[in-house]
Scaffold this motif. Structure first.
Motif, PDB file in Angstrom:
ATOM      1  N   HIS A 151       7.341  12.840   3.435  1.00 14.18           N
ATOM      2  CA  HIS A 151       8.349  13.313   2.498  1.00 14.18           C
ATOM      3  C   HIS A 151       7.691  13.746   1.197  1.00 14.18           C
ATOM      4  CE1 HIS A 151       7.938   9.251   0.746  1.00 14.18           C
ATOM      5  NE2 HIS A 151       8.291   9.860  -0.370  1.00 14.18           N
ATOM      6  N   ALA A 152       8.471  14.477   0.407  1.00 11.06           N
ATOM      7  CA  ALA A 152       8.059  14.894  -0.933  1.00 11.06           C
ATOM      8  C   ALA A 152       9.205  14.615  -1.894  1.00 11.06           C
ATOM      9  CB  ALA A 152       7.697  16.379  -0.957  1.00 11.06           C
ATOM     10  N   THR A 153       8.855  14.285  -3.141  1.00 13.64           N
ATOM     11  CA  THR A 153       9.854  14.079  -4.179  1.00 13.64           C
ATOM     12  C   THR A 153      10.318  15.429  -4.705  1.00 13.64           C
ATOM     13  OG1 THR A 153       8.798  12.014  -4.810  1.00 13.64           O
ATOM     14  CG2 THR A 153      10.309  12.987  -6.402  1.00 13.64           C
ATOM     15  N   VAL A 154      11.640  15.599  -4.862  1.00 12.95           N
ATOM     16  CA  VAL A 154      12.198  16.861  -5.360  1.00 12.95           C
ATOM     17  C   VAL A 154      13.197  16.565  -6.473  1.00 12.95           C
ATOM     18  CG1 VAL A 154      11.887  18.058  -3.150  1.00 12.95           C
ATOM     19  CG2 VAL A 154      14.054  16.885  -3.630  1.00 12.95           C
TER      20      VAL A 154
ATOM     21  N   SER B 181       0.830  -1.209   0.000  1.00  6.64           N
ATOM     22  CA  SER B 181       0.000   0.000   0.000  1.00  6.64           C
ATOM     23  C   SER B 181       0.861   1.254   0.000  1.00  6.64           C
ATOM     24  CB  SER B 181      -0.934   0.002   1.206  1.00  6.64           C
ATOM     25  OG  SER B 181      -0.211   0.077   2.422  1.00  6.64           O
ATOM     26  N   SER B 182       1.962   1.230   0.753  1.00  2.79           N
ATOM     27  CA  SER B 182       2.831   2.393   0.831  1.00  2.79           C
ATOM     28  C   SER B 182       3.539   2.658  -0.491  1.00  2.79           C
ATOM     29  CB  SER B 182       3.862   2.202   1.947  1.00  2.79           C
ATOM     30  OG  SER B 182       4.754   3.287   2.012  1.00  2.79           O
ATOM     31  N   ILE B 183       4.051   1.593  -1.109  1.00  3.33           N
ATOM     32  CA  ILE B 183       4.793   1.749  -2.361  1.00  3.33           C
ATOM     33  C   ILE B 183       3.886   2.265  -3.472  1.00  3.33           C
ATOM     34  CG2 ILE B 183       5.909   0.453  -4.216  1.00  3.33           C
ATOM     35  CD1 ILE B 183       7.758   1.128  -1.870  1.00  3.33           C
ATOM     36  N   LEU B 184       2.665   1.785  -3.541  1.00  4.65           N
ATOM     37  CA  LEU B 184       1.743   2.291  -4.557  1.00  4.65           C
ATOM     38  C   LEU B 184       1.490   3.781  -4.363  1.00  4.65           C
ATOM     39  CD1 LEU B 184      -0.859  -0.608  -4.855  1.00  4.65           C
ATOM     40  CD2 LEU B 184       0.807   0.124  -6.577  1.00  4.65           C
ATOM     41  N   GLN B 185       1.375   4.203  -3.119  1.00  3.20           N
ATOM     42  CA  GLN B 185       1.197   5.629  -2.843  1.00  3.20           C
ATOM     43  C   GLN B 185       2.430   6.416  -3.262  1.00  3.20           C
ATOM     44  OE1 GLN B 185      -0.340   7.883   0.992  1.00  3.20           O
ATOM     45  NE2 GLN B 185       1.780   7.308   1.288  1.00  3.20           N
ATOM     46  N   LEU B 186       3.607   5.898  -2.941  1.00  2.00           N
ATOM     47  CA  LEU B 186       4.847   6.603  -3.277  1.00  2.00           C
ATOM     48  C   LEU B 186       5.029   6.719  -4.783  1.00  2.00           C
ATOM     49  CD1 LEU B 186       7.420   5.164  -0.702  1.00  2.00           C
ATOM     50  CD2 LEU B 186       5.830   7.062  -0.457  1.00  2.00           C
ATOM     51  N   ALA B 187       4.722   5.647  -5.501  1.00  2.00           N
ATOM     52  CA  ALA B 187       4.887   5.671  -6.954  1.00  2.00           C
ATOM     53  C   ALA B 187       3.962   6.700  -7.591  1.00  2.00           C
ATOM     54  CB  ALA B 187       4.624   4.284  -7.532  1.00  2.00           C
TER      55      ALA B 187
ATOM     56  N   PRO C  40       8.326  15.413  -9.031  1.00  2.00           N
ATOM     57  CA  PRO C  40       9.039  16.546  -8.443  1.00  2.00           C
ATOM     58  C   PRO C  40       8.589  17.905  -8.973  1.00  2.00           C
ATOM     59  CG  PRO C  40      10.424  15.440 -10.061  1.00  2.00           C
ATOM     60  CD  PRO C  40       9.195  14.589  -9.892  1.00  2.00           C
ATOM     61  N   ARG C  41       7.798  17.913 -10.060  1.00  2.00           N
ATOM     62  CA  ARG C  41       7.334  19.198 -10.582  1.00  2.00           C
ATOM     63  C   ARG C  41       6.092  19.694  -9.843  1.00  2.00           C
ATOM     64  NH1 ARG C  41       9.275  21.462 -14.749  1.00  2.00           N
ATOM     65  NH2 ARG C  41       7.296  22.473 -15.288  1.00  2.00           N
ATOM     66  N   HIS C  42       5.326  18.801  -9.284  1.00  2.00           N
ATOM     67  CA  HIS C  42       4.150  19.171  -8.493  1.00  2.00           C
ATOM     68  C   HIS C  42       4.176  18.346  -7.197  1.00  2.00           C
ATOM     69  CE1 HIS C  42       2.911  20.577 -12.502  1.00  2.00           C
ATOM     70  NE2 HIS C  42       2.163  21.447 -11.850  1.00  2.00           N
ATOM     71  N   PRO C  43       5.081  18.680  -6.297  1.00  2.00           N
ATOM     72  CA  PRO C  43       5.293  17.844  -5.108  1.00  2.00           C
ATOM     73  C   PRO C  43       4.233  18.057  -4.036  1.00  2.00           C
ATOM     74  CG  PRO C  43       6.681  19.783  -4.986  1.00  2.00           C
ATOM     75  CD  PRO C  43       5.973  19.852  -6.325  1.00  2.00           C
ATOM     76  N   TYR C  44       4.065  17.067  -3.216  1.00  2.00           N
ATOM     77  CA  TYR C  44       3.270  17.193  -1.998  1.00  2.00           C
ATOM     78  C   TYR C  44       3.785  16.156  -1.004  1.00  2.00           C
ATOM     79  CZ  TYR C  44       0.599  13.366  -4.227  1.00  2.00           C
ATOM     80  OH  TYR C  44       0.220  12.206  -4.858  1.00  2.00           O
ATOM     81  N   PHE C  45       3.536  16.397   0.263  1.00  2.00           N
ATOM     82  CA  PHE C  45       4.025  15.495   1.296  1.00  2.00           C
ATOM     83  C   PHE C  45       3.107  14.285   1.433  1.00  2.00           C
ATOM     84  CE2 PHE C  45       6.193  19.382   2.963  1.00  2.00           C
ATOM     85  CZ  PHE C  45       7.490  18.882   2.898  1.00  2.00           C
ATOM     86  N   VAL C  46       3.724  13.102   1.532  1.00  2.00           N
ATOM     87  CA  VAL C  46       2.998  11.860   1.780  1.00  2.00           C
ATOM     88  C   VAL C  46       3.669  11.154   2.960  1.00  2.00           C
ATOM     89  CG1 VAL C  46       2.272  11.563  -0.619  1.00  2.00           C
ATOM     90  CG2 VAL C  46       4.427  10.561   0.140  1.00  2.00           C
TER      91      VAL C  46
ATOM     92  N   LEU D 123      12.797  15.149  -0.009  1.00  2.15           N
ATOM     93  CA  LEU D 123      12.870  15.953   1.203  1.00  2.15           C
ATOM     94  C   LEU D 123      12.026  15.262   2.265  1.00  2.15           C
ATOM     95  CD1 LEU D 123      13.664  18.449   2.860  1.00  2.15           C
ATOM     96  CD2 LEU D 123      11.642  19.603   1.904  1.00  2.15           C
ATOM     97  N   ALA D 124      12.684  14.784   3.319  1.00  2.00           N
ATOM     98  CA  ALA D 124      11.990  14.076   4.391  1.00  2.00           C
ATOM     99  C   ALA D 124      11.814  15.004   5.587  1.00  2.00           C
ATOM    100  CB  ALA D 124      12.786  12.842   4.810  1.00  2.00           C
ATOM    101  N   VAL D 125      10.667  14.917   6.211  1.00  2.00           N
ATOM    102  CA  VAL D 125      10.355  15.702   7.408  1.00  2.00           C
ATOM    103  C   VAL D 125       9.949  14.741   8.509  1.00  2.00           C
ATOM    104  CG1 VAL D 125       8.920  17.535   8.387  1.00  2.00           C
ATOM    105  CG2 VAL D 125       9.575  17.627   5.979  1.00  2.00           C
ATOM    106  N   ARG D 126      10.445  14.999   9.726  1.00  2.00           N
ATOM    107  CA  ARG D 126      10.086  14.169  10.878  1.00  2.00           C
ATOM    108  C   ARG D 126       9.602  15.066  12.014  1.00  2.00           C
ATOM    109  NH1 ARG D 126      15.181  12.351   9.145  1.00  2.00           N
ATOM    110  NH2 ARG D 126      15.260  10.210   8.349  1.00  2.00           N
ATOM    111  N   GLU D 127       8.438  14.758  12.529  1.00  2.00           N
ATOM    112  CA  GLU D 127       7.944  15.400  13.743  1.00  2.00           C
ATOM    113  C   GLU D 127       7.995  14.366  14.854  1.00  2.00           C
ATOM    114  OE1 GLU D 127       4.705  18.731  13.281  1.00  2.00           O
ATOM    115  OE2 GLU D 127       4.072  16.933  12.213  1.00  2.00           O
ATOM    116  N   VAL D 128       8.723  14.680  15.915  1.00  2.00           N
ATOM    117  CA  VAL D 128       8.954  13.718  16.988  1.00  2.00           C
ATOM    118  C   VAL D 128       8.227  14.175  18.250  1.00  2.00           C
ATOM    119  CG1 VAL D 128      10.696  12.498  18.332  1.00  2.00           C
ATOM    120  CG2 VAL D 128      11.202  13.198  15.986  1.00  2.00           C
ATOM    121  N   TYR D 129       7.442  13.276  18.815  1.00  2.00           N
ATOM    122  CA  TYR D 129       6.602  13.576  19.966  1.00  2.00           C
ATOM    123  C   TYR D 129       7.200  13.004  21.244  1.00  2.00           C
ATOM    124  CZ  TYR D 129       2.719  14.948  16.928  1.00  2.00           C
ATOM    125  OH  TYR D 129       1.931  15.585  16.009  1.00  2.00           O
TER     126      TYR D 129
END
Length: 404
Positions: free
Chosen positions: A93-96, A56-62, A67-73, A174-180
């Protein structure tokens, strides 16, 4: 089914389009079924469920690979685990493209840590990155209301300000991590846009492009399974069992992140007592992982604890009991019936090195001797009702965190 138009015919029949991905699933299933550490049906079932999350994750990533219209997943999470995902972290993360310029805006929440990392290739371990490649929010200008705006782009576009970060050669993610610490803490908000495409729409994909996505997804799935299948062998299983390494910087992570790792083997009737000083670092967390190198159920079971959740003894130490059976203490870490698994400590947002004196010490004892190893056993005690309340707090805080 009739197929008409442009590249539709070139893509072939539907079975041909999806075949690279379905063949990758079969290969991944065979790899999982052959794992040497499988001892029970529960071990195999966990591996197959891990594969389902990966699919499920890989299908979402693909599908988000633009990188021309990125969004975070979501990169990894409670339902699509990989890479010993930290129960205290939300990953996205988003593809850049290294040639593009991207503006990242957001609001800094009250989480323990917020970090950014530029990766080359897939979301897999690399060498410890450089200054512009990995940093936490102490490097960026944040307004009084918590808002921020930073830019990632080519070196020739650098402004010299503290709000511009260079995308190095080969940058692809570009990876982002929010740590709680407190799972009920307010989550922040982060968005991304590319400066030369914002306000435009991406080209609608034809069937040929969709076919390429399936092929890419198949390669990504196998790469993901292979990488994390072998990772414990490289970094954990060569260490003496039921011990921890000295704290060290994390391969592929932030320079302000340290970790101490190990693996356990606790046959029935045996427990591990782990003692570690409560650190001054904003984040200090511990978790168990399975031999598939993923977190255990951390929502409905207490398989992880951070310094905000753990009970701290009067002497400033955190004492945890890792066992299959309930020892009747607040800092019980549940193995959920597993005899073997992974041990992981993390310290993040540190101002200096985490020395050996701040690392964990482990002792394996008979279940009956656990309380004798807890100098504040009476303070540590918790009854069944108290434990149920503790798990309920965990479930509710998780639900609030995920909805953010």
């Amino acid at each position: 089914m009739a197929v008409t138009g442009g590249d539709s015919a070139a893509a072939g029949t539907p079975s041909a389009v999806t075949r690279p991905f379905t063949e990758a699933i079969e290969a991944a299933e065979a790899l999982i079924a052959s794992a040497e550490f499988i001892e029970t049906d529960a071990d195999l079932a966990e591996g197959l469920d891990y594969l389902a999350g990966g699919i499920s994750s890989i299908l979402q990533l693909a599908r988000a690979h633009d990188p021309r219209h990125p969004y975070f997943v979501t990169s990894t999470g409670p339902y699509s685990k990989m890479g010993l995902d930290n129960p205290d972290t939300i990953y996205y993360h988003a593809t850049v493209d290294a040639a593009g310029t991207y503006v990242v805006r957001g609001v800094r929440g009250t989480t323990a840590d917020l970090s950014f990392q530029v990766l080359r290739g897939d979301y897999t371990p690399t060498d410890v990155p450089g200054g512009d490649d990995a940093f936490d929010d102490r490097r960026i200008p944040i307004a009084d209301d918590g808002s921020f705006e930073i830019t990632f782009g080519p070196a020739d576009g650098a402004t010299g300000g503290d709000d511009y970060f260079v995308l190095g050669e080969g940058a692809s993610m570009l990876a982002v991590r929010e740590v709680y610490g407190d799972w009920g803490a307010q989550r922040g908000r982060v968005t991304i846009e590319r400066t030369d495409t914002v306000g435009t729409a991406p080209v609608e994909p034809g069937s040929e492009r969709i076919a390429k996505r399936y092929a890419i997804a198949g390669k990504m799935l196998l790469a993901r399974v292979h990488t994390w299948f072998n990772f414990p062998k490289w970094f954990y299983l060569d260490e003496p069992v039921n011990t921890f390494t000295a704290p060290r910087t994390t391969p592929g992570g932030l320079s302000t992140q340290y970790s101490s790792v190990g693996h356990f083997d606790l046959p029935p009737g045996r427990s591990m007592v782990v003692t570690v000083p409560k650190s001054d670092a904003p984040y200090q967390g511990f978790q168990l992982g399975s031999m598939w190198y993923i977190s255990l159920d951390y929502v409905n079971r207490q398989t992880s604890l951070n310094s905000a959740q753990a009970q701290v003894d009067p002497d400033g130490m955190i004492r945890m009991v890792i066992s299959a059976t309930d020892p009747g203490v607040a800092n019980w870490i549940e193995t959920t019936g597993r005899r073997r698994g992974i041990l992981q400590f993390r310290w993040q947002r540190t101002d200096g090195p985490i020395g050996v004196d701040l690392g964990p010490v482990a002792e394996v004892v008979d279940d009956a001797d656990v309380r004798s190893r807890l100098p504040f056993a009476d303070v540590n005690a918790i009854d069944a009702d108290g434990w149920a309340a503790r798990i309920a707090d965990r479930q509710r805080a998780f639900a609030q965190r995920m909805l953010g």
